[in-house]
Design a protein around this motif. Structure first.
Motif, short mmCIF file in Angstrom:
data_model
loop_
_atom_site.label_atom_id
_atom_site.label_comp_id
_atom_site.label_asym_id
_atom_site.label_seq_id
_atom_site.Cartn_x
_atom_site.Cartn_y
_atom_site.Cartn_z
N ALA A 179 0.83 -1.21 0.00
CA ALA A 179 0.00 0.00 0.00
C ALA A 179 0.86 1.26 0.00
O ALA A 179 1.84 1.37 0.72
N LYS A 180 0.47 2.20 -0.83
CA LYS A 180 1.23 3.45 -0.98
C LYS A 180 0.96 4.39 0.20
O LYS A 180 -0.18 4.49 0.67
N ASP A 181 2.01 5.09 0.60
CA ASP A 181 1.87 6.01 1.74
C ASP A 181 0.81 7.07 1.51
O ASP A 181 0.08 7.44 2.43
N TRP A 182 0.69 7.55 0.28
CA TRP A 182 -0.28 8.64 0.05
C TRP A 182 -1.71 8.15 0.27
O TRP A 182 -2.57 8.92 0.70
N LYS A 183 -1.95 6.86 0.01
CA LYS A 183 -3.30 6.33 0.25
C LYS A 183 -3.57 6.26 1.76
O LYS A 183 -4.68 6.57 2.22
N LYS A 184 -2.56 5.88 2.52
CA LYS A 184 -2.72 5.84 3.98
C LYS A 184 -2.95 7.24 4.52
O LYS A 184 -3.82 7.47 5.38
N ARG A 185 -2.18 8.19 4.01
CA ARG A 185 -2.34 9.59 4.47
C ARG A 185 -3.74 10.11 4.14
O ARG A 185 -4.40 10.73 4.97
N LYS A 186 -4.19 9.83 2.95
CA LYS A 186 -5.51 10.33 2.53
C LYS A 186 -6.59 9.74 3.43
O LYS A 186 -7.49 10.44 3.88
N LEU A 187 -6.49 8.45 3.69
CA LEU A 187 -7.50 7.81 4.55
C LEU A 187 -7.50 8.41 5.94
O LEU A 187 -8.55 8.69 6.53
N ARG A 188 -6.30 8.60 6.49
CA ARG A 188 -6.23 9.17 7.85
C ARG A 188 -6.83 10.57 7.86
O ARG A 188 -7.46 10.97 8.84
N SER A 189 -6.66 11.30 6.77
CA SER A 189 -7.22 12.66 6.73
C SER A 189 -8.75 12.62 6.72
O SER A 189 -9.41 13.60 7.04
N HIS A 190 -9.32 11.47 6.35
CA HIS A 190 -10.78 11.31 6.40
C HIS A 190 -11.22 10.74 7.75
O HIS A 190 -12.40 10.41 7.93
N GLY A 191 -10.28 10.55 8.68
CA GLY A 191 -10.64 10.02 9.99
C GLY A 191 -10.66 8.51 10.06
O GLY A 191 -11.18 7.92 11.01
N VAL A 192 -10.08 7.85 9.04
CA VAL A 192 -10.05 6.38 9.01
C VAL A 192 -8.82 5.89 9.79
O VAL A 192 -7.75 6.48 9.70
N THR A 193 -9.00 4.80 10.56
CA THR A 193 -7.87 4.18 11.26
C THR A 193 -7.16 3.25 10.28
O THR A 193 -7.79 2.37 9.69
N VAL A 194 -5.85 3.45 10.11
CA VAL A 194 -5.09 2.62 9.18
C VAL A 194 -4.07 1.79 9.94
O VAL A 194 -3.23 2.35 10.67
#
Ligand SMILES: *Cc1c(COP(=O)(O)O)cnc(C)c1O
Length: 445
Positions: A179-194
């Motif tokens: 998984a790419k870091d930018w996808k993790k960052r984007k999800l966290r910015s939506h309040g998702v726990t990664v």
């Protein structure tokens, strides 16, 4: 370096034909999926559309329907330029709003089906009424007691995570090593726990499944077994039929349709293939495309007597730039459905996917990620390999190839950050030069 497109294609991808494919697979009543599941999914997405249009401003124009256009593809991208027979199209799922990938249809559908159930259980929906109110603070308060979890190599997590968070669910995504870091960052910015894992996709799914079991308020989206996800993916096929009709494109036995879709566990491409076989029957020929070191669907198709066989058993290592396709095992739900429906599997290399990321941009203006670029190897393999020519001859299609339509299904890419994409393009231009020669040479052979 060979300059002739026909010679080159043999080195960059290979085609395996499925001898068990039948022109018109019987509608199975015993399998886990029946076509009415797909029709119900289409209706469910329609019921939720007005709500989605209010939750996501980018969906206002389409009234909350997440769908992609069918665009013309200049054949030069494939390599042999004007000498290719037939018409070429891109099914532009790389542009799908909100999620940026093919995972939008299936992933959104499963979250919405769960939301519908929770809403009914809590008296928020009465019959067909109340969908618009599911965006209200009161509904969000109800949803906030529930969790949605999923294992992902990136894009499924984006689709599930973003939709779950938008409705007010707690959302958890278990990300595998690719998984790419930018996808993790984007999800966290939506309040998702990664949660991040060192292991492969199979391990991330297993861990997520185990943790979800411990929480009775948690719904786990199981990519390897989910009927809901599959049904959502298959909706694309019903809509494509309408799209063809609207654009005046004929699909029947005199006008064969060839579809090439990148494959990971097989859920997204399997759903599309299942739906297309239902809509077009013998007129459609579906091919999956996989990376050579993560070719799990091909490995399973070639080993029908070994259920659950992994790529590692076949000597592959799961090393590929196609993060969306880097999975070790085919879906046990989807594989049996494909035995009689899938025409074949194309296997391609990282170098070729790199080249096609660049070719799609430089020659056609499409921004696709490596997993999506894999689809370009599809028509190349069918039209320029010995196995492909044999398939066309055996199916009696030679005289119809000038009237054929080919769809390269570009499954993701629009949300890629600029720097990441620039680096891919740089590498891709070099790869294209090595594999296909200078651009001036690609037009002829
Ligand atoms: C997930 C994905 C696929 C394949 O879908 P599966 O259901 O895993 O087979 C193809 N392309 C992209 C970009 C993806 O994210």
């Amino acid at each position: 370096m060979p300059q002739n497109g026909k010679e080159v294609s043999r080195q960059v991808s290979t085609l395996w034909i499925n001898a068990e494919c039948v022109p018109k697979p019987p509608a199975s009543k015993t399998s886990d999926i029946i076509i009415s599941d797909v029709e119900k999914a289409e209706q469910r997405l329609a019921r939720f559309a007005p709500l989605l249009a209010t939750l996501f401003p980018e969906l206002a124009q389409s009234g909350g329907i997440v769908e992609s256009p069918l665009c013309a593809l200049p054949p030069v991208v494939i390599g042999a330029g004007s000498s290719l027979p037939g018409s070429f199209w891109v099914k532009a799922d790389h542009q799908l709003a909100v999620a940026g990938s093919v995972k939008a249809r299936g992933g959104f559908h499963e979250v919405l089906e769960f939301a519908e159930q929770v809403a009914r259980d809590n008296g928020l929906l009465v019959g067909e009424h109340g969908y618009q109110t599911l965006g209200s603070p009161a509904a969000r308060e109800v949803f906030s007691h529930y969790e949605v979890a999923v294992g992902s190599t990136g894009n499924l997590g984006m689709s599930i995570g973003i939709m779950s968070a938008a409705l007010g669910f707690r959302a958890t995504v278990h990300m595998s090593a690719e998984a790419k870091d930018w996808k993790k960052r984007k999800l966290r910015s939506h309040g998702v726990t990664v949660h991040e894992y060192e292991g492969d996709y199979g391990q991330a799914v297993a861990k997520g499944r185990e943790l979800a079991k411990a929480n009775p308020m948690c719904h786990f989206v199981d990519d390897e077994h989910s009927v809901s996800l599959f049904s959502g993916y298959a909706v694309a096929a019903l809509r494509l039929g309408a799209q063809f009709a609207a654009q005046g494109i004929a699909v029947d036995e005199e006008h064969p349709l060839f579809v090439y879709i990148p494959c990971g566990v097989g859920g997204a491409p399997g759903g599309v293939c299942y739906g297309l076989k239902h809509v077009f029957g013998a007129a459609v020929h579906c091919f999956f495309v996989e990376p050579e070191d993560s070719a799990c669907f091909l490995v399973q198709m070639q080993n029908p007597d070994k259920p659950g066989i992994s790529i590692y058993d076949a000597g592959q290592h799961n090393r590929t730039i196609a993060d969306g396709l880097a999975v070790p095992r085919a879906s046990e739900l989807v594989y049996p459905l494909m035995r009689e429906r899938l025409s074949g599997v194309v296997v391609t290399s990282d170098e070729c996917m790199h080249a096609d990321v660049w070719r799609m941009q430089a020659l056609a203006g499409f921004k696709v990620e490596p997993s999506a670029a894999a689809a370009v190897s599809g028509p190349r393999a069918l039209l320029q390999s010995e196995a492909g020519r044999r398939y066309i001859a055996e199916q009696g299609l030679q005289a119809r190839m000038l009237r054929a339509n080919h769809i390269v299904w570009t499954t993701g890419g629009a949300l890629m950050p600029g720097d990441e994409y620039e680096a891919l393009l740089l590498e891709g231009e070099r790869a294209s030069g090595r594999l296909f020669g200078a651009l001036a040479d690609t037009g002829g052979n």
